[in-house]
Design a protein around this motif. Structure first.
Motif, mmCIF file in Angstrom:
data_model
loop_
_atom_site.group_PDB
_atom_site.id
_atom_site.type_symbol
_atom_site.label_atom_id
_atom_site.label_comp_id
_atom_site.label_asym_id
_atom_site.label_seq_id
_atom_site.Cartn_x
_atom_site.Cartn_y
_atom_site.Cartn_z
ATOM 1 N N GLY A 156 51.717 66.119 31.059
ATOM 2 C CA GLY A 156 53.079 65.781 31.435
ATOM 3 C C GLY A 156 53.768 64.909 30.394
ATOM 4 N N GLU A 157 52.990 64.513 29.442
ATOM 5 C CA GLU A 157 53.510 63.547 28.308
ATOM 6 C C GLU A 157 54.175 64.425 26.952
ATOM 7 O OE1 GLU A 157 51.790 59.482 26.419
ATOM 8 O OE2 GLU A 157 50.447 61.106 26.466
ATOM 9 N N THR A 158 55.235 64.035 26.450
ATOM 10 C CA THR A 158 55.715 64.528 25.329
ATOM 11 C C THR A 158 55.012 64.030 24.076
ATOM 12 O OG1 THR A 158 57.266 62.799 24.885
ATOM 13 C CG2 THR A 158 58.007 64.811 26.344
ATOM 14 N N PRO A 159 54.991 64.807 23.151
ATOM 15 C CA PRO A 159 54.219 64.475 21.741
ATOM 16 C C PRO A 159 54.575 63.031 21.207
ATOM 17 C CG PRO A 159 54.750 66.878 21.647
ATOM 18 C CD PRO A 159 55.457 66.381 23.014
ATOM 19 N N GLU A 160 56.224 63.011 21.365
ATOM 20 C CA GLU A 160 56.806 61.787 21.034
ATOM 21 C C GLU A 160 56.170 60.438 21.750
ATOM 22 O OE1 GLU A 160 58.966 65.184 19.730
ATOM 23 O OE2 GLU A 160 58.212 64.701 21.693
ATOM 24 N N ALA A 161 56.288 60.594 22.995
ATOM 25 C CA ALA A 161 55.504 59.539 23.933
ATOM 26 C C ALA A 161 54.526 59.247 23.377
ATOM 27 C CB ALA A 161 56.060 59.802 25.428
ATOM 28 N N ALA A 162 53.440 60.485 23.284
ATOM 29 C CA ALA A 162 52.050 60.104 23.104
ATOM 30 C C ALA A 162 51.813 59.292 21.809
ATOM 31 C CB ALA A 162 51.451 61.387 22.949
ATOM 32 N N ALA A 163 52.814 59.710 20.572
ATOM 33 C CA ALA A 163 52.829 59.313 19.314
ATOM 34 C C ALA A 163 53.213 57.541 19.591
ATOM 35 C CB ALA A 163 53.754 59.847 18.488
ATOM 36 N N LEU A 164 54.034 57.245 20.303
ATOM 37 C CA LEU A 164 54.537 55.941 20.506
ATOM 38 C C LEU A 164 53.113 55.054 21.069
ATOM 39 C CD1 LEU A 164 58.182 56.250 21.453
ATOM 40 C CD2 LEU A 164 57.487 55.531 19.335
ATOM 41 N N ARG A 165 52.750 55.612 22.237
ATOM 42 C CA ARG A 165 51.747 55.072 22.993
ATOM 43 C C ARG A 165 50.498 54.886 21.979
ATOM 44 N NH1 ARG A 165 47.641 57.479 24.933
ATOM 45 N NH2 ARG A 165 48.652 59.461 25.167
ATOM 46 N N GLU A 166 50.224 55.872 21.284
ATOM 47 C CA GLU A 166 48.798 55.371 20.612
ATOM 48 C C GLU A 166 48.912 54.515 19.671
ATOM 49 O OE1 GLU A 166 45.885 56.714 20.806
ATOM 50 O OE2 GLU A 166 46.162 58.004 22.377
ATOM 51 N N CYS A 167 50.220 54.245 18.874
ATOM 52 C CA CYS A 167 50.649 53.517 17.909
ATOM 53 C C CYS A 167 50.399 52.020 18.530
ATOM 54 C CB CYS A 167 51.755 53.453 17.214
ATOM 55 S SG CYS A 167 51.690 54.791 15.820
ATOM 56 N N ARG A 168 50.720 51.770 19.751
ATOM 57 C CA ARG A 168 50.656 50.615 20.682
ATOM 58 C C ARG A 168 48.908 50.105 20.736
ATOM 59 N NH1 ARG A 168 55.246 52.478 23.233
ATOM 60 N NH2 ARG A 168 53.949 53.134 24.963
ATOM 61 N N GLU A 169 48.429 51.398 21.119
ATOM 62 C CA GLU A 169 47.075 51.123 21.527
ATOM 63 C C GLU A 169 46.091 50.814 20.459
ATOM 64 O OE1 GLU A 169 47.255 53.957 25.891
ATOM 65 O OE2 GLU A 169 46.223 54.555 24.038
ATOM 66 N N GLU A 170 46.196 51.632 19.451
ATOM 67 C CA GLU A 170 45.309 51.562 18.181
ATOM 68 C C GLU A 170 45.638 50.711 17.230
ATOM 69 O OE1 GLU A 170 44.338 55.335 16.237
ATOM 70 O OE2 GLU A 170 43.611 56.269 18.242
#
Length: 374
Positions: free
Chosen positions: A267-281
């Motif tokens: 249910g997540e877009t690639p763009e949303a996942a990219a932003l989330r991963e940069c915050r997390e990692e």
């Protein structure tokens, strides 16, 4: 037979996501479902990538479907448990103008109002594929194991839906997947990851059909990858972590330099996942995403697709620091280096990760434009 020992399961009242016709088709129970209504409750959902909705006490009524076929009830109970919809609760519903004793799963209520049409357009096909996989695994995986497997199941389902939008076929063959004669398909491994074996025949370039072949496929989720770049300081951020691929191959140095990367949730877009991963990692809030490519990684045996981005941001002066999520057992070190040193890694071969090499070569081509507009 001891008839006293026979347990008759009450019918199940399904609502929200599980009452969506696309999802119900995964259960093959549309024909055995009757319209029903629950009074004194309301349906809400949480703000998550794939909301599954839930019931809470309220002043209104919720329309749904009542399923009483014993075989379908058993399957629904299993799938609801696998999806984490809570323990079944007794509920009296109205069906055909008469009260009916049923069971219902409280689901996952939240602070948002439920929009059936909007949810169906965005998520129904994803949940349908997830339900199909859960049903296929019903006799192989204990119900208690699905909690840890569910994120990957939903991610694989999301990738399957995303795959239906393909890229142009101006040079390659436009022969469709529907021309492949699939003889059989079975799950050959079902752990955190999944593999399927297909037996099939496919059209050949000479117009004939191939011989019947058996091929195993590693069924993966899609991933979002980001190379963070600071155009003002002309520096990039790389992450370093232990990788099982090099270790399993026998590489004496299995720690690898990579872009920021992570699984795209269902249910997540690639763009949303990219932003989330940069915050997390890496603890970064990106200003902008520049798409680089979306491509299959190893199409000979894997379904995995990488969505690759360049992330415009302000990078810290600290050259190294730790990152990652403890809940995912991540042990990540970040490196902030200037562009010239990054390109040296490509020249020496120390950058031996495909997405990193591709990202840096793309940045080399676009760097002047990015710096001019910073």
């Amino acid at each position: 037979m001891d008839f006293a020992s026979v347990v008759v399961m009450p019918p199940v009242f399904v609502y929200g996501p599980l009452a969506n016709l696309c999802v119900l088709h995964a259960f093959s129970c549309v024909a055995v479902a009757a319209e029903a209504r629950a009074e004194g409750v309301q349906i809400t959902c949480a703000d998550v990538p794939l909301p599954l909705a839930g019931l809470a006490p309220g002043t209104g009524a919720v329309d749904g479907l009542l399923v009483d076929d014993p075989r379908m009830v058993k399957t629904l109970v299993f799938v609801a448990g696998a999806l984490g919809l809570g323990s079944a609760q007794p509920l009296t519903v109205s069906c055909g103008g008469r009260p009916c004793a049923a069971q219902v799963f409280p689901g996952q209520p939240g602070c948002l109002a439920w929009d059936s049409e909007a949810w169906g357009r965005r998520y129904a096909r994803i949940l349908s594929h997830a339900v199909q996989e859960i049903i296929c695994l019903k006799d192989q995986v204990p119900i208690g194991d699905f909690a840890s497997r569910l994120p990957m199941i939903l991610s694989r389902a999301g990738a399957r839906v995303a795959a239906t939008t393909s890229v142009p076929a101006d040079l390659r063959s436009a022969t469709g997947a529907h021309t492949v004669e699939e003889v059989g398909c079975e799950i050959t491994y079902a752990g955190f990851f999944l593999s399927r074996a297909y037996t099939l025949r496919h059209p050949r370039f000479d117009g004939t059909l191939s011989a019947t072949i058996r091929r195993e496929v590693f069924v993966a989720s899609d991933a979002a990858l980001v190379l963070p770049y600071d155009p003002i300081r002309d520096r990039v951020l790389l992450v370093e972590q232990f990788r099982m691929g090099p270790y399993g191959r026998g590489d004496p140095l299995p720690w690898m330099l990579e872009p920021v990367a992570g699984r795209i949730d269902g249910g997540e877009t690639p763009e949303a996942a990219a932003l989330r991963e940069c915050r997390e990692e890496a603890g970064l809030n990106l200003q902008e995403l520049e798409p680089i490519s979306s491509h299959y990684c190893t199409p000979g045996y894997s379904t995995e697709v990488f969505h690759l981005f360049l992330g415009i941001c302000d990078l810290p002066d600290t050259d190294k620091r730790q990152g990652g999520l403890a809940t995912e057992h991540e042990d990540i070190r970040t490196h902030v280096i200037d562009f010239a040193r990054a390109m040296t890694l490509v020249q020496t071969g120390e950058a031996n990760n495909g997405p990193l090499v591709l990202s840096l070569l793309w940045l080399e081509r676009e760097r002047a434009r990015l710096r001019a507009s910073a």
